[in-house]
Design an enzyme around this catalytic site. Sequence first.
Site, mmCIF file in Angstrom:
data_model
loop_
_atom_site.group_PDB
_atom_site.id
_atom_site.type_symbol
_atom_site.label_atom_id
_atom_site.label_comp_id
_atom_site.label_asym_id
_atom_site.label_seq_id
_atom_site.Cartn_x
_atom_site.Cartn_y
_atom_site.Cartn_z
ATOM 1 N N ARG A 187 4.043 6.125 2.505
ATOM 2 C CA ARG A 187 4.132 4.669 2.308
ATOM 3 C C ARG A 187 4.143 4.330 0.837
ATOM 4 O O ARG A 187 3.297 4.770 0.064
ATOM 5 C CB ARG A 187 2.941 3.984 2.985
ATOM 6 C CG ARG A 187 2.717 2.524 2.585
ATOM 7 C CD ARG A 187 3.344 1.579 3.548
ATOM 8 N NE ARG A 187 3.279 0.192 3.115
ATOM 9 C CZ ARG A 187 2.518 -0.733 3.674
ATOM 10 N NH1 ARG A 187 1.742 -0.428 4.677
ATOM 11 N NH2 ARG A 187 2.560 -1.969 3.251
ATOM 12 N N ARG B 34 8.908 0.232 5.734
ATOM 13 C CA ARG B 34 7.876 1.203 5.366
ATOM 14 C C ARG B 34 7.860 2.381 6.333
ATOM 15 O O ARG B 34 8.228 2.239 7.489
ATOM 16 C CB ARG B 34 6.509 0.552 5.306
ATOM 17 C CG ARG B 34 6.117 -0.094 6.618
ATOM 18 C CD ARG B 34 5.107 -1.177 6.459
ATOM 19 N NE ARG B 34 5.748 -2.377 5.994
ATOM 20 C CZ ARG B 34 5.231 -3.569 6.053
ATOM 21 N NH1 ARG B 34 4.034 -3.742 6.548
ATOM 22 N NH2 ARG B 34 5.864 -4.616 5.613
ATOM 23 N N ASP C 119 -2.757 -1.670 10.182
ATOM 24 C CA ASP C 119 -3.500 -2.907 9.951
ATOM 25 C C ASP C 119 -4.752 -2.928 10.801
ATOM 26 O O ASP C 119 -4.676 -2.823 12.037
ATOM 27 C CB ASP C 119 -2.649 -4.128 10.319
ATOM 28 C CG ASP C 119 -1.544 -4.402 9.331
ATOM 29 O OD1 ASP C 119 -1.761 -4.196 8.123
ATOM 30 O OD2 ASP C 119 -0.461 -4.830 9.763
ATOM 31 N N ASP D 202 2.653 1.634 8.567
ATOM 32 C CA ASP D 202 1.821 0.466 8.297
ATOM 33 C C ASP D 202 0.663 0.494 9.284
ATOM 34 O O ASP D 202 0.878 0.582 10.498
ATOM 35 C CB ASP D 202 2.639 -0.816 8.479
ATOM 36 C CG ASP D 202 1.858 -2.059 8.108
ATOM 37 O OD1 ASP D 202 1.047 -2.004 7.161
ATOM 38 O OD2 ASP D 202 2.064 -3.104 8.756
#
Length: 184
Positions: A107, A116, A121, A119
Amino acid sequence: METPEKFVVGASLADQGLAIGLGANLPSAVGGPIETLIALRPELQVCLGAAELRWSPLFRTAPVGGPPDQPDYINAVVVLDQPPEPTAAAAMELLRRLQALESQFGRLRKERWGPRTLDLDLLWWGTLQLQSSELELPHPRWAERAFVLAPLAALDARFELELRQVLAGQPPPLRLAPRAGWLE
């Protein structure tokens, strides 16, 4: 879908547990986005130090925001139903470990909402509320994103209403068939 006994009646995943959104739309050193997420699973298992994680199915979703013409994403969520007690320090440490995994898979942070390789989160950790320049908990936009809600609804039907409201006539994310390395 039957509600696990460890849940409080009337509570949803968002009231308990720990949830992480997963996404990728560029190839990494291990292959395309699907191969990246498959390779991530054992790494995330170690990172979370948990024996029992619940993995959503994989979904193909259109990008939200960011530059035009970027490839579709492959998204999923992973939920730990009974995580350790959340604290701000533990959440910041988990964020650092998640960012290290993102780096491990190539990344690069070039532009907001840009394409990307990976990712990750942190969506929520129980009822912990945190607001810093590095991390907001719960994630401020998780309930507005079909790419988060579709995988969550696959794990807990109580998210289906929110998903329908977010979609409002748009086509839903495409649920991908199970595959080797990504058993639901």
